[in-house]
Design an enzyme around this catalytic site. Structure first.
Site, PDB file in Angstrom:
ATOM      1  N   CYS A  11      31.691 -23.336  28.181  1.00  0.00           N
ATOM      2  CA  CYS A  11      30.553 -23.659  28.939  1.00  0.00           C
ATOM      3  C   CYS A  11      29.407 -23.441  27.908  1.00  0.00           C
ATOM      4  CB  CYS A  11      30.353 -22.640  29.936  1.00  0.00           C
ATOM      5  SG  CYS A  11      28.578 -23.102  30.760  1.00  0.00           S
TER       6      CYS A  11
ATOM      7  N   CYS B  71      26.184 -24.005  28.542  1.00  0.00           N
ATOM      8  CA  CYS B  71      24.778 -23.705  29.247  1.00  0.00           C
ATOM      9  C   CYS B  71      24.680 -22.001  30.020  1.00  0.00           C
ATOM     10  CB  CYS B  71      24.635 -24.489  30.513  1.00  0.00           C
ATOM     11  SG  CYS B  71      24.737 -26.169  29.953  1.00  0.00           S
TER      12      CYS B  71
ATOM     13  N   SER C 149      55.814 -26.384  25.723  1.00  0.00           N
ATOM     14  CA  SER C 149      57.001 -25.639  25.688  1.00  0.00           C
ATOM     15  C   SER C 149      57.017 -24.477  24.629  1.00  0.00           C
ATOM     16  CB  SER C 149      58.098 -26.679  25.816  1.00  0.00           C
ATOM     17  OG  SER C 149      57.931 -27.287  24.586  1.00  0.00           O
TER      18      SER C 149
ATOM     19  N   ASN D 204      56.667 -25.656  20.524  1.00  0.00           N
ATOM     20  CA  ASN D 204      55.954 -24.762  19.621  1.00  0.00           C
ATOM     21  C   ASN D 204      56.591 -24.542  18.482  1.00  0.00           C
ATOM     22  OD1 ASN D 204      55.210 -21.955  18.324  1.00  0.00           O
ATOM     23  ND2 ASN D 204      53.406 -22.378  19.833  1.00  0.00           N
TER      24      ASN D 204
ATOM     25  N   ASP E 240      52.086 -18.582  16.727  1.00  0.00           N
ATOM     26  CA  ASP E 240      52.307 -17.219  16.848  1.00  0.00           C
ATOM     27  C   ASP E 240      53.656 -17.109  17.306  1.00  0.00           C
ATOM     28  OD1 ASP E 240      49.828 -15.695  17.029  1.00  0.00           O
ATOM     29  OD2 ASP E 240      49.061 -17.584  17.708  1.00  0.00           O
TER      30      ASP E 240
ATOM     31  N   ARG F  64      47.549 -10.184  15.792  1.00  0.00           N
ATOM     32  CA  ARG F  64      46.950 -11.572  15.337  1.00  0.00           C
ATOM     33  C   ARG F  64      45.488 -11.284  15.606  1.00  0.00           C
ATOM     34  NH1 ARG F  64      45.014 -15.314  19.232  1.00  0.00           N
ATOM     35  NH2 ARG F  64      46.223 -17.258  18.575  1.00  0.00           N
TER      36      ARG F  64
ATOM     37  N   GLN G 118      17.536 -36.950  26.282  1.00  0.00           N
ATOM     38  CA  GLN G 118      16.395 -36.169  26.599  1.00  0.00           C
ATOM     39  C   GLN G 118      15.040 -37.025  26.298  1.00  0.00           C
ATOM     40  OE1 GLN G 118      18.398 -32.548  24.091  1.00  0.00           O
ATOM     41  NE2 GLN G 118      16.369 -31.927  24.704  1.00  0.00           N
TER      42      GLN G 118
ATOM     43  N   GLY H  25      11.114 -28.429  24.021  1.00  0.00           N
ATOM     44  CA  GLY H  25      10.183 -27.605  23.794  1.00  0.00           C
ATOM     45  C   GLY H  25      10.086 -26.478  24.810  1.00  0.00           C
TER      46      GLY H  25
ATOM     47  N   GLU I 131      14.271 -21.688  25.406  1.00  0.00           N
ATOM     48  CA  GLU I 131      14.653 -21.517  24.096  1.00  0.00           C
ATOM     49  C   GLU I 131      14.327 -20.046  23.699  1.00  0.00           C
ATOM     50  OE1 GLU I 131      13.574 -25.684  21.557  1.00  0.00           O
ATOM     51  OE2 GLU I 131      12.244 -25.055  23.305  1.00  0.00           O
TER      52      GLU I 131
HETATM   53  C1  FAD Z   1      44.403 -25.824  22.596  1.00  0.00           C
HETATM   54  C2  FAD Z   1      45.599 -25.594  21.990  1.00  0.00           C
HETATM   55  C3  FAD Z   1      45.743 -24.092  21.509  1.00  0.00           C
HETATM   56  C4  FAD Z   1      47.101 -23.587  21.037  1.00  0.00           C
HETATM   57  N1  FAD Z   1      46.927 -22.480  20.406  1.00  0.00           N
HETATM   58  C5  FAD Z   1      48.034 -21.964  20.063  1.00  0.00           C
HETATM   59  C6  FAD Z   1      48.234 -20.652  19.409  1.00  0.00           C
HETATM   60  O1  FAD Z   1      47.184 -20.060  19.422  1.00  0.00           O
HETATM   61  N2  FAD Z   1      49.329 -20.117  18.818  1.00  0.00           N
HETATM   62  C7  FAD Z   1      50.246 -21.028  18.882  1.00  0.00           C
HETATM   63  O2  FAD Z   1      51.572 -20.532  18.615  1.00  0.00           O
HETATM   64  N3  FAD Z   1      50.399 -22.227  19.440  1.00  0.00           N
HETATM   65  C8  FAD Z   1      49.285 -22.798  20.032  1.00  0.00           C
HETATM   66  N4  FAD Z   1      49.363 -23.923  20.339  1.00  0.00           N
HETATM   67  C9  FAD Z   1      50.500 -24.972  20.180  1.00  0.00           C
HETATM   68  C10 FAD Z   1      51.312 -24.981  21.456  1.00  0.00           C
HETATM   69  O3  FAD Z   1      51.841 -23.779  21.812  1.00  0.00           O
HETATM   70  C11 FAD Z   1      52.219 -26.124  21.253  1.00  0.00           C
HETATM   71  O4  FAD Z   1      51.454 -27.455  21.539  1.00  0.00           O
HETATM   72  C12 FAD Z   1      53.284 -26.430  22.512  1.00  0.00           C
HETATM   73  O5  FAD Z   1      53.951 -25.119  22.666  1.00  0.00           O
HETATM   74  C13 FAD Z   1      53.977 -27.416  22.166  1.00  0.00           C
HETATM   75  O6  FAD Z   1      54.833 -27.629  23.347  1.00  0.00           O
HETATM   76  P1  FAD Z   1      54.783 -29.108  24.065  1.00  0.00           P
HETATM   77  O7  FAD Z   1      55.931 -29.044  25.183  1.00  0.00           O
HETATM   78  O8  FAD Z   1      53.532 -29.317  24.640  1.00  0.00           O
HETATM   79  O9  FAD Z   1      55.372 -29.977  22.813  1.00  0.00           O
HETATM   80  P2  FAD Z   1      55.037 -31.517  22.670  1.00  0.00           P
HETATM   81  O10 FAD Z   1      53.724 -31.798  22.287  1.00  0.00           O
HETATM   82  O11 FAD Z   1      55.713 -32.413  23.653  1.00  0.00           O
HETATM   83  O12 FAD Z   1      56.077 -31.634  21.349  1.00  0.00           O
HETATM   84  C14 FAD Z   1      55.540 -31.120  20.256  1.00  0.00           C
HETATM   85  C15 FAD Z   1      56.478 -31.813  19.117  1.00  0.00           C
HETATM   86  O13 FAD Z   1      57.893 -31.229  19.154  1.00  0.00           O
HETATM   87  C16 FAD Z   1      58.820 -32.158  19.325  1.00  0.00           C
HETATM   88  N5  FAD Z   1      59.713 -31.280  20.225  1.00  0.00           N
HETATM   89  C17 FAD Z   1      59.341 -30.895  21.514  1.00  0.00           C
HETATM   90  N6  FAD Z   1      60.546 -30.401  22.116  1.00  0.00           N
HETATM   91  C18 FAD Z   1      61.390 -30.428  21.295  1.00  0.00           C
HETATM   92  C19 FAD Z   1      62.879 -30.175  21.219  1.00  0.00           C
HETATM   93  N7  FAD Z   1      63.341 -29.443  22.371  1.00  0.00           N
HETATM   94  N8  FAD Z   1      63.551 -30.581  20.343  1.00  0.00           N
HETATM   95  C20 FAD Z   1      63.135 -31.242  19.249  1.00  0.00           C
HETATM   96  N9  FAD Z   1      62.010 -31.747  19.161  1.00  0.00           N
HETATM   97  C21 FAD Z   1      61.166 -31.242  20.228  1.00  0.00           C
HETATM   98  C22 FAD Z   1      58.247 -33.154  19.866  1.00  0.00           C
HETATM   99  O14 FAD Z   1      58.736 -34.514  19.542  1.00  0.00           O
HETATM  100  C23 FAD Z   1      56.681 -33.269  19.035  1.00  0.00           C
HETATM  101  O15 FAD Z   1      56.870 -33.423  17.897  1.00  0.00           O
HETATM  102  C24 FAD Z   1      47.844 -24.619  20.989  1.00  0.00           C
HETATM  103  C25 FAD Z   1      47.976 -25.890  21.615  1.00  0.00           C
HETATM  104  C26 FAD Z   1      46.865 -26.284  22.081  1.00  0.00           C
HETATM  105  C27 FAD Z   1      46.860 -27.887  22.600  1.00  0.00           C
HETATM  106  S1  FES Z   2      28.510 -26.466  29.933  1.00  0.00           S
HETATM  107 FE1  FES Z   2      28.809 -25.238  31.543  1.00  0.00          FE
HETATM  108  S2  FES Z   2      27.071 -25.745  32.602  1.00  0.00           S
HETATM  109 FE2  FES Z   2      26.564 -26.884  31.063  1.00  0.00          FE
END
Ligand code: FAD
Ligand code: FES
Ligand code: FES
Length: 1366
Positions: A164, A166, A353, A357, A369, A437, A804, A1122, A1298
């Protein structure tokens, strides 16, 4: 397998409504679907990459085996519609609305003033709703009536991933906490449900009642019949498969990949696209989530096996459950779970998942991580390639060549760990496991600079000295390498040895040689120092055991980063304000209500707050698109100065859906290629053969959908040529060299006070030519720039824009189209956050959209994606400052000279006026004599604009930097130097001749004293001294700062019209951008009409509606900015009311003579019948002798820094701010808190980086970190001072939008104070002399900056000093 052998429909529900789709593009996200195919537009797009939470909705799934519905929050911007078969989605509209009644969450958010611009609010609401629903499923005892089973800590954590810009989060947290079973209502902040004095029972009875049994149905029955995974969904030539077994998956892969050579994408949660922003299409998408083998979780004595598609949330849950393993294993798994709890956000973890990751880490070098912690934990993975199934260690998996599309990760197994037994009866063995971390935000939603996990088996013999490391597994990741690694050399070096200081030092040195952050990654030395810090933190307690070496308060961790999974016991917990209280501590808000101008002065809730929370409020992008509407996306330059020879698409034919490319040649005859109104300088709308900065608009691709427009813009290839051109000017130094300046108008030139040379002559000490640099800050409104143009009859155009300043948009568009201004109607209803970024920077977007609509004669809309917005829109002015100051030995400053080079970017915009804003803020102290020289440098960067507190933010900072420097020079307490240099009223008058007002107006000295008392400044200074003497690795600092902020009230318009039924419609020039302008205006109209109040008209406020700004209805609306537009708009409507009162009074008196009671409705009916003009408009012109005035405030902030990571925790801030007679204390409080938190962003967190061409690199939520709930002050106490009556101001009010932002410099100064303590200690360890305070703390003071000043080698220095004393 034949492509179209089974064609099935995708069935799902949204808010109980059935949706059946037979054809859908598999890349369609749920958010896109909601916003373009349904009427549910409450869910907002803030980033499209999982980083802001504006798009969070609730997803519900039925589990036929357990016969229960699972409910969890997800980010709809990453969730693919195709994955929703059989699922139900609930958006904020599904909870309630203005017709059928709002949900208690909607009501409580509104009543706790938790919504300002309202753009983040639906997402916040749904993140919280999900936590609320799930808490009710727990086995906890029933809560008291009206409450939930949620705890306060859980309520806060539920919104920890939502941004947020604001509110500053405190009121949002309070609204959420009001549902918690363990809440003490006393601890909740200002709200409109109860007053201070009311009993707890009364308070409970006034809270909108919550009963979980009345909760909305999130999963309609009909979906149970749709649960079966569809095996094939053929969609627009692309296919989506849901195989239900490994065999089916194998055969699919064989047929698609091997036999047909198709491009195949495996999908689970699809969150990976948030990071990788894949725009390309695959031929086939295969959802792995229906294969039972992949979602298995098996826990036994040997460990836990987790299927690859298990979500991180479910993995955490399983790891936290007690299993069959021993006690140590249970703790071990819980630590892994605790670390996973800091990965991303709750809503991401609910669909991300574990396997996804790890595959991202393996295949795409994602700084995971999970890979790091599971590596240290000795995990194994099962993978399958073709028919071959193999088990590998995670290390082997990470090291093998990147997985191809045929390789499936099946599961991961984390073994149980127990201490080795039976080494000898004399020996005690232990198992240690810690994870670390260091990230810009402690609770996640930020990738780490470095992560690590360590597993050790130790033995401690009763007969010998010290601990032996029997075995060790050290893993590090996220420092730019391809993947996390085990540091075997160090493991081997340490294994089998007695741990002592010397060995630890050697191990750290060796480690630093191996774990080397990769070239090209940011903050390399910092990341490297973390490597040492983490290992030291892990191993030093082991040195304590026998030697007692560290038994002296070293274990100074209590909170903050790094997240040490098990916090050590320590005896300094009494210092910790926050222990056991969740993220935030209860805070105080002290406001006085002035009833003199009732209902003005009442802290009433924001007009339309419920509409914002429930998603009913309509923003520009929520206006439904007409059938033939097109969408635009900019192609921008990536070069700072080059000829543009041509723009092509990568494909030979026009990309999918593209209708045309609009550029300078499409400016109609008679129109001008201008992107900003001439009064603000010249800037072309589209580059005309020459691009002059990276981020400049070259063209606008127009396509049938937003996605197609963006995909096409992304594939555009620009042919640049720099031949014959000089080098671009990218720094202010280069601008000086080439005399590239904009002229400061005479009225804006800084005025000198006193004689600088004379002041210097009086000085006993001098600091000469000290340099400071200040960087930029991006607005980060949650709603990016957006506009919608509809061609109308007779060559006219209706433009809805989030601006604005609609009046300027009208002028600009008319110039670009070459039509009279009366042909252009610009309408703005509400703005999803502006912060100055939608003042002038919204104009070129609106104009480009209008040109496209004019050319194509079709409606066109533009909604910039976050990256484009960050790259094109510009930001706060960076500056280079050089000062010389003279002062006496007692700290009294006698003269100050400041030279400032302001980086304006390519066009003037607001920059030439910066001296008018910067200098008054700098003059907050009595400098004796002051002279300032400011040069406005024209450079090849985006144009910088008037971001909240433009100039004042920097001016106030410069003042504090000078004060800190003088104190350091004299070795004085900084607070004394501040106090001695505060203005007397006489000096104030001299400095601010036009705005100082009367002596009673000058409340700053009393505020400054008052805040010292209210914050117990002196007592806390003593405590901090003691704390710092006891703790080596955490230091605290405290600082008190004053602010003086000059504002001026400008002209504006207003119209008040009373309709037949007595309802009142109000139009004002000011725009509701979240600052509560409409609310104050409503109150003012109710007050203004009060002289003709009759019986039955007591609730007049209820009858008043403020409506959108329309430039053809109300002219001369002017600019909203302002900080004074609310009061000016109030003044305007007050004048309108006076006119109406004058017209109505005689009638009222006549009627009163005829009957006892005259109701409002009767009065108005009669007035209509008697042809009284019931509409009054005015153009408010403030009294030019009194339209300038000064605002005052003071703040005390206390911080704690972590010397191993550089993390700063803001423990407490106390603010007192003079609002005059506040028009609405709740609104002003919101402005104060929100501005302060935005200031924390500028001074402490937000790194605005560009590449060597000036192209913005901080271009999304992944790289630009605004404050979140876990980085604001743990306790933020605010007192609004209702100061004296001021005849000449609008009902004695003052501005609040402000000025409070500047108070956040107190956090920066407190951090400096803490660093001084750290440096004193470092000097003693190093055995060197020197000053601990002669350093500059950069802005923003991010973790790497703080750590660098505390000593990147402080761990080694400490160990070395121990060795030298042994
Ligand atoms: C905003 C945000 C913040 C994040 N912060 C962190 C963080 O601080 N630390 C951290 O460790 N991670 C972080 N992540 C990563 C996050 O953990 C991964 O995006 C997530 O775990 C991927 O899982 P998914 O199921 O969405 O994969 P998908 O997006 O569906 O797939 C990811 C990739 O893996 C492949 N894949 C998926 N499963 C399999 C499988 N079983 N076998 C073979 N290939 C496969 C897919 O084809 C694709 O290429 C962050 C992600 C986001 C969006
Ligand atoms: S972004 Fe949270 S109220 Fe505007
Ligand atoms: S829009 Fe989805 S998280 Fe920002």
């Amino acid at each position: 397998m034949e492509n179209k052998e089974v064609e099935q429909k995708l069935v799902f529900a949204i808010n109980g409504e059935r949706f059946e789709l037979s054809k859908v593009d598999p890349t369609t996200t749920l958010l896109e679907f909601l916003r373009t195919q349904t009427r549910y537009k409450g869910t907002k797009l803030g980033c499209g990459e999982g980083g802001c939470g504006a798009c969070v909705v609730l997803q519900s799934k039925y589990d036929p085996v357990l016969e229960q519905v699972e409910e969890f929050s997800v980010n709809s911007c990453l969730t693919l519609v195709c994955s929703l078969n059989g699922c139900s989605v609930t958006t904020t509209e599904g909870l309630g609305n203005s017709k059928s009644g709002f949900h208690p969450i909607h009501k409580r958010f509104s009543g706790f003033h938790a919504s300002q611009c309202g753009y983040c609010t639906p997402g916040m609401c749904m993140s919280f709703f999900s936590a609320l629903l799930n808490s009710e499923k727990s086995q906890r005892p029933d809560p008291p009536p009206g409450f939930s089973k949620l705890t306060v800590a859980e309520a806060e954590k539920a919104i920890a991933g939502n941004l947020c810009r604001c509110t500053g989060y405190r009121p949002i947290a309070d609204a959420c906490k009001s549902f918690a079973a363990d809440v003490d209502l006393e601890d909740l902040g200002l709200n409109c449900f109860w007053g201070k004095e009311e009993s707890n029972d009364e308070k409970v009875s006034k809270l909108p009642f919550y009963n979980h049994q009345n909760e909305v149905c999130t999963f309609p029955e009909f979906l149970k019949a749709e649960m079966k995974p569809k095996t094939l969904l053929d969609t627009e030539g692309y296919s989506w498969y849901n195989p239900v077994s490994i065999e089916e998956l194998q055969s699919l892969l064989k047929s698609k990949l091997t036999e047909n050579g198709e491009r195949v994408k495996l999908v689970v949660g699809n969150t990976g696209t948030g990071y990788y922003k894949e725009l390309e299409h695959y031929d086939t998408y295969i959802d792995l989530r229906h294969i039972p083998d992949l979602f298995v979780i098996r826990k036994d004595k040997t460990g836990i096996k987790i299927g690859a598609t298990v979500t991180i949330s479910k993995a955490i849950q399983a790891l936290k459950e007690d299993g069959e393993g021993g006690f140590q294993s249970t703790i071990f798994f819980k630590k892994i779970a605790d670390h996973m709890d800091k990965v991303a956000t709750v809503s991401i973890r609910n669909s991300a998942s574990l396997g996804g990751n790890l595959v991202m880490a393996q295949k795409n070098h994602f700084p995971s991580d999970i890979a790091t912690i599971l590596l240290a934990a000795g995990s194994l993975v099962d993978i399958q390639t073709g028919c071959k199934k193999i088990i590998l260690t995670l290390e082997e998996f990470l090291e093998m060549s990147p997985c191809d599309s045929e390789t499936i990760l099946l599961s991961v197994t984390i073994p149980s760990w127990e201490p080795i037994k039976n080494i000898s009866s004399e020996t005690k063995t232990e198992l240690l496991f810690e994870t670390y971390r260091a990230a810009p935000r402690p609770l996640g939603n930020a990738l780490p600079y470095l992560n690590a996990a360590f597993l050790a088996q130790t033995s401690n013999s009763k007969t010998s000295d010290g601990v032996v490391l029997e075995s060790l597994q050290l893993a590090f990741g996220a420092y730019g390498t391809e993947h996390a690694i085990r540091v075997r050399k160090v493991e081997e070096f340490l294994t089998g040895k007695f741990l002592n200081v010397g060995l630890l030092l050697e191990a750290i040195k060796l480690l630093r040689e191996i774990v080397v952050p990769e070239k090209g990654i940011s903050h390399r030395p910092y990341r490297s120092s973390l490597v040492a810090g983490f290992l030291f933190d892990f191993l030093h307690p082991l040195v304590v055991v026998r030697t007692g070496t560290f038994n002296d308060g070293l274990n100074g961790y209590i909170n903050g980063s790094p997240v040490k999974v098990s916090k050590p016991e320590n005896h300094f917990d009494q210092f910790d304000h926050t222990k056991g209280l969740g993220i935030l501590s209860p805070a105080k808000q002290l406001v006085k209500v002035n009833r003199k101008f009732h209902p003005v002065g009442e802290p009433i809730k924001k007009a339309g707050a419920e509409l914002q929370v429930s998603g009913e409020a309509v923003y520009v992008d929520d206006i439904p698109s007409p059938k033939d509407c097109l969408h635009g996306a900019f192609i921008y330059s990536t070069k700072p100065l080059a000829h543009v020879k041509g723009i092509k698409f990568k494909t030979t034919s026009l990309p999918r859906g593209v209708f045309g490319v609009i550029s300078v040649k499409d400016i109609p005859a008679g129109g001008k290629n201008i992107g900003i109104n001439p009064i603000l300088g010249y800037e072309p709308l589209f580059a005309d053969g020459l691009t002059e900065y990276a981020g400049q608009a070259l063209a606008l691709v127009v396509a049938d959908t937003q996605k197609h427009a963006e995909m096409a813009a992304d594939t555009a290839v620009v042919d640049y040529d720099t031949e014959g051109l000089e080098a671009p000017i990218l720094t202010v130094e280069e601008a000086v060299e080439k005399s590239s300046f904009f002229t400061v108008p005479p009225f804006a030139k800084p005025k000198q006070v006193g004689d600088f040379s004379k002041g210097m002559a009086e000085a006993e000490h001098k600091i000469l030519s000290e340099e400071i640099k200040l960087e930029s800050q991006y607005y980060f409104y949650m709603e990016t720039q957006t506009t919608f143009s509809v061609p109308d009859e007779d060559n006219s155009m209706v433009v809805y824009t989030s601006s604005q300043c609609p009046e300027d948009a009208q002028i600009l568009i008319a110039s670009c189209l070459g039509v009279p201004e009366h042909n252009v109607r610009v309408i703005t209803r509400r703005v999803g956050g502006g912060f100055g970024g939608k003042a002038f920077r919204a104009l070129p977007v609106a104009a480009a959209c209008a040109v496209a609509a004019h050319k194509l004669q079709r409606p066109v809309r533009i909604y910039l994606n976050r990256k484009t917005d960050m790259i094109m829109t510009g930001a706060r002015n960076p500056m280079k400052i050089n000062y010389s100051v003279g002062f006496k030995s007692n700290g009294k400053i006698t003269a100050l000279h400041v030279d400032i080079l302001v980086n304006a970017g390519i066009s003037e915009d607001f920059s030439p006026l910066i001296p008018m804003t910067l200098v008054p803020a700098l003059k907050k102290y009595d400098w004796g004599a002051i002279s300032v020289d400011i040069k406005i440098c024209k450079t090849n960067h985006t144009s910088k604009s008037a971001m909240r507190g433009p100039g004042e933010t920097q001016g106030s900072y410069i003042a504090e930097a000078v004060i800190e420097h003088v104190a350091s020079y004299l070795s004085m307490e900084v607070d004394s130097v501040r106090t001695i240099n505060l203005h007397s009223f006489d000096s104030l008058k001299l400095y601010y001749a036009e705005s100082a007002g009367e002596s009673f107006d000058y409340t700053l000295p009393s505020l400054f004293d008052k805040v010292a008392v209210s914050s117990s400044l002196q007592q806390r200074i003593a405590k901090i001294h003691y704390f710092n003497s006891c703790n080596k690795w955490r230091k605290r600092g405290i600082s008190r700062v004053p602010i003086v902020y000059e504002v001026s009230v400008r002209t504006t318009t207003g119209r008040v019209s009373i309709l037949n039924d007595g309802s009142v419609v109000v139009e004002v020039g000011g725009i509701e951008i979240g600052q509560g302008l409409w609310t104050k205006v409503k109150q003012m109209v109710a007050f203004g009409l009060s002289p003709v109040l009759c019986s039955g008209s007591e609730d007049l406020s209820e009858k008043i509606r403020v409506i959108q700004a329309d430039t053809l209805s109300l002219v001369q609306g002017g600019l909203t900015g302002g900080s004074t537009t609310s009061e000016a708009s109030c003044a305007a409507v007050h004048e309108c009311c006076d006119i109406l009162v004058e017209r109505l009074k005689p009638l009222k008196e006549r009627l009163q003579k005829q009957m006892d009671a005259v109701s409002w409705d009767m009065l108005i009916l009669q007035a209509h019948q008697q042809s009284v003009n019931l509409s009054a408009s005015t153009f408010y012109v403030p009294d030019l002798t009194s339209n300038h005035y000064l605002n005052y405030g003071a703040a005390v902030s206390e911080v704690e820094i972590d010397l191993l990571t550089g993390a700063t925790t803001i423990l407490q801030t106390d603010i007192i701010y003079d609002c005059g007679q506040s028009l609405n204390p709740a609104v002003d409080l919101g402005q104060i808190e929100g501005a302060f938190v935005q200031g924390i962003g500028f001074y402490m967190q937000e790194e605005h980086l560009t590449n060597s061409d000036g192209l913005v690199m901080s271009d999304g939520t992944w790289t630009y970190k605004i404050p979140t709930i876990d980085t604001i002050p743990k306790q933020l106490n605010v007192e609004i001072l209702n100061s004296e009556h001021h005849e000449k101001r609008v009902l004695s009010s003052k501005a609040s939008g402000e000025p409070p932002l500047l108070l956040a410099v107190s956090v920066h100064c407190a951090t400096r104070a803490a660093i001084i303590e750290a440096r004193k200690q470092l000097l003693s360890w190093k055995g060197t002399d020197g000053s601990s305070s002669s350093f500059q703390l950069k802005v923003p003071a991010t973790m790497p900056v703080v750590k660098e000043l505390c000593g990147l080698d402080n761990v080694e220095s400490f160990l070395q000093s121990l060795l030298s004393h042994q």
